[in-house]
Write an enzyme that holds these catalytic residues in place. Structure first.
Site, short mmCIF file in Angstrom:
data_model
loop_
_atom_site.label_atom_id
_atom_site.label_comp_id
_atom_site.label_asym_id
_atom_site.label_seq_id
_atom_site.Cartn_x
_atom_site.Cartn_y
_atom_site.Cartn_z
N HIS A 167 0.85 -1.19 0.00
CA HIS A 167 0.00 0.00 0.00
C HIS A 167 0.88 1.25 0.00
CE1 HIS A 167 -3.50 -2.55 1.72
NE2 HIS A 167 -3.61 -2.40 0.42
N GLU A 170 1.73 3.70 3.11
CA GLU A 170 2.26 3.11 4.34
C GLU A 170 3.79 3.17 4.33
OE1 GLU A 170 0.12 -0.65 4.38
OE2 GLU A 170 -1.78 0.41 4.23
N HIS A 295 2.59 -3.98 6.48
CA HIS A 295 1.68 -2.83 6.30
C HIS A 295 1.77 -1.91 7.51
CE1 HIS A 295 -0.94 -4.39 2.90
NE2 HIS A 295 -0.18 -5.44 3.18
N GLU A 370 1.02 -5.18 10.80
CA GLU A 370 0.64 -3.76 10.78
C GLU A 370 1.55 -3.04 11.78
OE1 GLU A 370 -1.62 -2.40 8.81
OE2 GLU A 370 -2.96 -4.02 8.22
O1 0X9 Z 1 -6.89 -3.93 4.56
C1 0X9 Z 1 -5.73 -4.33 4.37
O2 0X9 Z 1 -5.30 -4.65 3.28
C2 0X9 Z 1 -4.79 -4.42 5.57
N1 0X9 Z 1 -4.88 -3.24 6.39
S1 0X9 Z 1 -4.32 -1.81 5.83
O3 0X9 Z 1 -4.70 -0.76 6.75
N2 0X9 Z 1 -2.75 -1.83 5.83
O4 0X9 Z 1 -4.79 -1.61 4.52
C3 0X9 Z 1 -5.13 -5.60 6.41
C4 0X9 Z 1 -5.25 -6.89 5.69
C5 0X9 Z 1 -5.25 -8.03 6.65
N3 0X9 Z 1 -6.45 -8.73 6.83
C6 0X9 Z 1 -7.61 -8.28 7.45
N4 0X9 Z 1 -7.74 -7.11 7.91
N5 0X9 Z 1 -8.58 -9.10 7.57
ZN ZN Z 2 -1.84 -1.76 4.04
#
Ligand code: 0X9
Ligand code: ZN
Length: 404
Positions: A167, A170, A295, A370
């Site tokens: 992303h 980030e 992330h 994260e």
């Molecule tokens: O939404 C995403 O892709 C990830 N969070 S972010 O804020 N970096 O975009 C998390 C993905 C991991 N899986 C779940 N949240 N279920």
């Molecule tokens: Zn992300």
């Protein structure tokens, strides 16, 4: 590359005898003719740094520095000089670094990240090598950097793939990924007395999975998340972390091209995710042991699944939790930063994520990490938190590799 070995040998021999006695003041790249396995072994055992990715039959390029000519001769192989090289300790001669940025306290642009890692590679070429695994939508190279551990004969190689900057916004994930790469490469640097407890693992780092989006987050929109696919006349970008194949198209992703979680037209429709898929299926990664997609933010260590609240089989779940807790403990020890270990779906349901693919397709230990913080700055983590983020995550990553 196919070469005419016989002709090369003759040319090389002429060069050897015509040129060999000349002293070597600076640094240079030499091409060795490597006719057989025994010769390849001598090159592998030599102190000379490799310019080539690895020792190969046919030819292999090495880096010869001041005073290293006897080492070159001792190989008893034909060689030819290919080019002069700048002193690898001042790689700036290559014009790669623009303003000597410091990855510990500044967010670097894409080119600066690669230039910095190239400098590390030049200074430690037996440990760090790289491979271009694809091209982004806008034609930027997608690089994977191998940091090779000590080879222990008879032990199967464990391979870990780490991806960063999936992303765009980030930014801290690129800084932390670079630090892991650097610290691991220093740990693996060949030396007579290797410290004990060095993990026997090969790690491939993809420091920037989404270079187009990353650059766009500097030039146009600091909060950009996706890649830079032109979807239609009004919308750009596919969420790379919804474009993987496991449960592609399911809940927590969108078919609307304008959405920030737009999944794309098909699994792996994007060159950036296809590159990761193909790379992990290539001989470079014989068997994927672990996969980690880094992330920010929220300070979480997430294990599969993300697409469903169903649990993975309990043995796998226990292993993910135990390795996750080992990381959590190490992070906590440094500055007391609390990370939480949990199933991805507990954060929210998301389909087509890289983590579910790493586990579901490869059977790898697989995490989404994260990083900092928990929301005070969110994606806009100030630069004075770069070094602390790096310094707390490195011991966790090392412990993870040790326990793998
Ligand atoms: O939404 C995403 O892709 C990830 N969070 S972010 O804020 N970096 O975009 C998390 C993905 C991991 N899986 C779940 N949240 N279920
Ligand atoms: Zn992300």
């Amino acid at each position: 590359m196919a070469i005419d070995l016989r002709r090369s040998c003759i040319v090389a021999a002429l060069l050897l005898f015509g040129n060999g006695a000349v002293g070597q003041e600076g640094w240079a790249r030499y091409r060795l003719i490597v006719p057989d396995e025994a010769a390849a072994q001598r090159v592998s055992d030599s102190e000379l740094a490799l310019f080539s990715d690895s020792v190969a039959l046919g030819y292999t390029d090495v880096i010869v520095g001041p005073g290293q000519f006897p080492e070159l001769w001792s190989l008893r192989l034909p060689y030819m000089r290919i080019q002069e090289l700048p002193d690898p300790r001042s790689w700036a001669d290559y014009g790669l670094e623009t303003d000597n940025p410091n990855y510990r306290n500044q967010y670097l642009r894409f080119d600066q990240i690669i230039a910095q890692i190239e400098a590390w590679r030049a200074a430690n070429p037996r440990v760090i090598s790289r491979r271009q695994i694809g091209l982004s939508i806008q034609g930027r190279p997608l690089w994977a950097y191998r940091v090779g551990g000590p080879q222990i004969p008879g032990q199967p190689e464990k391979v870990v793939v780490v991806t960063c900057l999936t992303h765009a916004r980030e930014w801290i994930t690129g800084s932390v990924g670079m630090h892991l790469l650097y610290m691991l490469s220093e740990l693996y640097r060949p030396r007579p007395n290797r410290p004990p407890n060095v993990p026997n693992v090969t790690v491939w780092f993809v420091p920037v999975q989404n270079p187009d989006g990353y650059e766009y987050s500097f030039t146009n929109d600091r909060m950009w998340r996706k890649n830079r696919r032109r979807n239609n006349s009004t919308s750009f970008g596919v969420d790379l972390n919804r474009n993987y194949s496991v449960a592609w198209g399911g809940a927590g992703s969108s078919g609307n091209p304008s959405s920030d979680v737009y999944r794309g037209t098909a699994p792996f429709s994007e060159p950036e995710t296809a590159a990761i898929r193909d790379f992990c299926a290539s001989p470079a990664v014989s068997k994927l042991t672990a996969f980690m997609d880094i992330h920010s933010y929220s300070q979480l260590i997430l294990y599969p699944w993300s697409y469903t609240s169903n649990a993975i089989p309990s043995g796998d779940r226990t292993r993910h939790i135990s390795l996750g807790n080992a990381m959590r403990t190490k992070i906590l020890e440094v500055y007391g930063t609390p990370f939480t270990v949990q199933q991805g779906s507990q954060l929210y349901i998301a389909s087509g994520t890289s983590k579910d693919w790493g586990y579901g397709v490869h059977g790898a230990i697989s995490y989404t990490i994260e990083l900092r913080d928990t929301g005070q700055y969110g994606f806009l983590l100030p630069e004075n938190q770069i070094a602390p983020s790096q310094d707390e995550f490195w011991p966790a990553f090392l412990e993870f590799l040790r326990q793998l």
